[in-house]
Scaffold this active site. Sequence first.
Site, PDB file in Angstrom:
ATOM      1  CE  LYS A 171     -14.764  19.763  11.326  1.00  0.00           C
ATOM      2  NZ  LYS A 171     -14.558  20.827  12.321  1.00  0.00           N
ATOM      3  N   GLY A 202     -17.999  19.720  15.799  1.00  0.00           N
ATOM      4  CA  GLY A 202     -17.271  18.736  16.598  1.00  0.00           C
ATOM      5  C   GLY A 202     -15.782  18.820  16.365  1.00  0.00           C
ATOM      6  N   GLY A 204     -12.361  18.218  14.815  1.00  0.00           N
ATOM      7  CA  GLY A 204     -11.955  17.943  13.442  1.00  0.00           C
ATOM      8  C   GLY A 204     -11.252  16.614  13.265  1.00  0.00           C
ATOM      9  N   GLY A 208     -13.792  14.840  11.151  1.00  0.00           N
ATOM     10  CA  GLY A 208     -13.268  15.167   9.817  1.00  0.00           C
ATOM     11  C   GLY A 208     -13.028  13.901   8.996  1.00  0.00           C
ATOM     12  CD  GLU A 246      -8.881  26.455  -2.446  1.00  0.00           C
ATOM     13  OE1 GLU A 246      -7.835  27.119  -2.381  1.00  0.00           O
ATOM     14  OE2 GLU A 246      -9.450  26.193  -3.517  1.00  0.00           O
ATOM     15  CB  CYS A 280      -4.807  30.995   3.577  1.00  0.00           C
ATOM     16  SG  CYS A 280      -6.186  31.644   2.641  1.00  0.00           S
ATOM     17  CD  GLU A 380       0.058  28.890   6.514  1.00  0.00           C
ATOM     18  OE1 GLU A 380      -0.174  27.763   6.977  1.00  0.00           O
ATOM     19  OE2 GLU A 380      -0.731  29.496   5.775  1.00  0.00           O
TER      20      GLU A 380
HETATM   21  P1  NAD Z   1      -6.829  22.929  10.502  1.00  0.00           P
HETATM   22  O1  NAD Z   1      -6.365  22.040   9.422  1.00  0.00           O
HETATM   23  O2  NAD Z   1      -6.359  22.681  11.862  1.00  0.00           O
HETATM   24  O3  NAD Z   1      -8.423  22.895  10.582  1.00  0.00           O
HETATM   25  C1  NAD Z   1      -9.263  23.165   9.451  1.00  0.00           C
HETATM   26  C2  NAD Z   1     -10.537  22.381   9.576  1.00  0.00           C
HETATM   27  O4  NAD Z   1     -10.220  20.997   9.463  1.00  0.00           O
HETATM   28  C3  NAD Z   1     -11.241  22.537  10.921  1.00  0.00           C
HETATM   29  O5  NAD Z   1     -12.633  22.513  10.695  1.00  0.00           O
HETATM   30  C4  NAD Z   1     -10.807  21.294  11.675  1.00  0.00           C
HETATM   31  O6  NAD Z   1     -11.752  20.908  12.653  1.00  0.00           O
HETATM   32  C5  NAD Z   1     -10.738  20.273  10.560  1.00  0.00           C
HETATM   33  N1  NAD Z   1      -9.835  19.127  10.786  1.00  0.00           N
HETATM   34  C6  NAD Z   1      -8.803  19.012  11.652  1.00  0.00           C
HETATM   35  N2  NAD Z   1      -8.215  17.801  11.505  1.00  0.00           N
HETATM   36  C7  NAD Z   1      -8.885  17.169  10.511  1.00  0.00           C
HETATM   37  C8  NAD Z   1      -8.766  15.888   9.881  1.00  0.00           C
HETATM   38  N3  NAD Z   1      -7.827  15.016  10.251  1.00  0.00           N
HETATM   39  N4  NAD Z   1      -9.616  15.573   8.894  1.00  0.00           N
HETATM   40  C9  NAD Z   1     -10.557  16.460   8.485  1.00  0.00           C
HETATM   41  N5  NAD Z   1     -10.750  17.655   9.049  1.00  0.00           N
HETATM   42  C10 NAD Z   1      -9.912  18.016  10.044  1.00  0.00           C
HETATM   43  O7  NAD Z   1      -6.514  24.391  10.002  1.00  0.00           O
HETATM   44  P2  NAD Z   1      -6.808  25.742  10.769  1.00  0.00           P
HETATM   45  O8  NAD Z   1      -5.780  25.912  11.802  1.00  0.00           O
HETATM   46  O9  NAD Z   1      -8.242  25.787  11.169  1.00  0.00           O
HETATM   47  O10 NAD Z   1      -6.644  26.824   9.612  1.00  0.00           O
HETATM   48  C11 NAD Z   1      -5.428  27.441   9.355  1.00  0.00           C
HETATM   49  C12 NAD Z   1      -4.820  26.878   8.099  1.00  0.00           C
HETATM   50  O11 NAD Z   1      -5.763  26.978   7.046  1.00  0.00           O
HETATM   51  C13 NAD Z   1      -3.617  27.639   7.629  1.00  0.00           C
HETATM   52  O12 NAD Z   1      -2.636  26.742   7.193  1.00  0.00           O
HETATM   53  C14 NAD Z   1      -4.147  28.446   6.456  1.00  0.00           C
HETATM   54  O13 NAD Z   1      -3.178  28.810   5.525  1.00  0.00           O
HETATM   55  C15 NAD Z   1      -5.158  27.535   5.892  1.00  0.00           C
HETATM   56  N6  NAD Z   1      -6.164  28.258   5.125  1.00  0.00           N
HETATM   57  C16 NAD Z   1      -6.167  28.110   3.779  1.00  0.00           C
HETATM   58  C17 NAD Z   1      -7.092  28.805   3.013  1.00  0.00           C
HETATM   59  C18 NAD Z   1      -7.125  28.656   1.528  1.00  0.00           C
HETATM   60  O14 NAD Z   1      -8.115  29.056   0.919  1.00  0.00           O
HETATM   61  N7  NAD Z   1      -6.116  28.112   0.902  1.00  0.00           N
HETATM   62  C19 NAD Z   1      -8.011  29.642   3.633  1.00  0.00           C
HETATM   63  C20 NAD Z   1      -7.971  29.773   5.012  1.00  0.00           C
HETATM   64  C21 NAD Z   1      -7.039  29.053   5.742  1.00  0.00           C
END
Ligand code: NAD
Length: 473
Positions: A171, A202, A204, A208, A246, A280, A380
């Site tokens: 996804k 869709g 998240g 998710g 991650e 990140c 962050e």
């Molecule tokens: P997010 O958590 O809002 O979304 C990430 C993904 O999770 C999206 O696909 C989203 O649709 C899905 N999602 C949202 N709510 C969910 C739930 N309850 N259950 C399962 N899936 C769900 O994060 P973001 O804003 O897309 O990304 C930014 C964050 O990601 C930052 O905190 C960044 O540091 C982190 N990040 C970490 C890494 C790493 O490798 N450690 C890499 C890139 C980004």
Amino acid sequence: MIQKLSKFYIGGKWVTAHGQTVTEVVNPASLEVCATVANATRADVDAAFEAAKHAFDTWSQTSATQRKTFMLAAADAMERRKDDFVDAHVSTLGVPRTQAVEMQIDGPIEAMRYFAGLCDRVDEVEESEGMLITREPVGVCALINPWNYPLLQMIGKVGPALAAGCTMVEKPSEETPTVDFIMAEIFDEIGLPGGVFNLISGIGSEIGPLMSAHPLADMVSFTGSTRSGISVAEQAAPSVKRVCQELGGKSAFIIAEGANLEEAVEYGVNNVFLNAGQTCDALTRMLIPDSCYTQVVEIAQRVGLAHIAGDPESASTTVGPLVAMRQKELIDKYLAIGIEEGAQVLVGGVGYPQGVNTGAFVKPTIFANVTPDMRIAREEIFGPVLCIMKYESIEQAIEIANSSEFGLSSAVWAKDKVAATKIAKRMRAGQCFIQGGYFRVDAPFGGFKQSGNGREWGHAGMDEYLEIKAIIA
Ligand code: NAD
């Protein structure tokens, strides 16, 4: 033209979504809708996992050579679709067009080839006095991705899963789904057996949890915010799935006495402004010895001011927009907090960059005189915001660096590699770049503390997709 993506890739076919609603994907520079994608429902999620489950028996029994052949074909097809990947990154994420290939596309192609080379890791057998220790694919994987490096994050999961002989349901993030649809077209084109890779899109917070808890999923690999990562782990816990998380970071960069300040500071500023700070493992806390603080501030200001924020289509742009207006509002809020907390604005500040008056743009910002207790030093921010802090002794620098609740990455620049390595060993983070090191696909990547569990990339990233079995005589 608005791209309309109304089908999902399930069981090797493009199938019409069950639901009626779509998500609009907005170009963050123009704020125009550039695509719509269907929102999956429970029926779509179930269909995708059933297809993955069905394909697992056959795919998990393929030879390493067969899997490698498919993956190398996928990498070649990715090369051919580079222009489409560039367009997708520019239109959905706002990546400056001139930077897109180097920043977002060459790495994932290299990664697909790298993981293709690891397919035979599954066949490695350890033998010890009549006992055999073997590796087997973990099973059906639920893969959930963020928007900041959409193709890289996707291949960081799909690559090792394919190499291990796993099948998967993937996804993308709501903000950048078009990249993943191109990858599905590629898997279709190279004839990857149906059901090995399944794509749904869709919201998240709706699908998710369905993916994380799905009875047919054996493991979940999630990249995103710490908040969503916790929810994924909670959803996966009742069925005891393996969870690889991650998550976020607030990585520290210690510049030690004797370092080449010009090189170190330039590296640090450029690191934080890359991808508009939406990285990140960005080195957002720069720790400087008291003795060279004035000099560092002068270099940081000069390097920072050389950056140009604006239109991703312009060749002179080095910093594009943030991914969405909500991120602009959030980052501007943090900039105001930093000013209120008493940090000194060296470069940038609240509001639009020069010559820009619409879109999700912020001013790339450098704060000096930041102290470890400030919110901008602890939380962050996920935008182009660097915090410069002073320290009196290297012990104090290490203590400040490790005082974060995160531990994703870190960096050290000292007088030489030996001195830097000594400090690097004391950093409580999954990676430490010394003397200007860069991301590598063969280097294990992952968090200490609240930055996550498990590893991506390198052999360790592949091992997340393998079970270990002991066969005992
Ligand atoms: P997010 O958590 O809002 O979304 C990430 C993904 O999770 C999206 O696909 C989203 O649709 C899905 N999602 C949202 N709510 C969910 C739930 N309850 N259950 C399962 N899936 C769900 O994060 P973001 O804003 O897309 O990304 C930014 C964050 O990601 C930052 O905190 C960044 O540091 C982190 N990040 C970490 C890494 C790493 O490798 N450690 C890499 C890139 C980004």
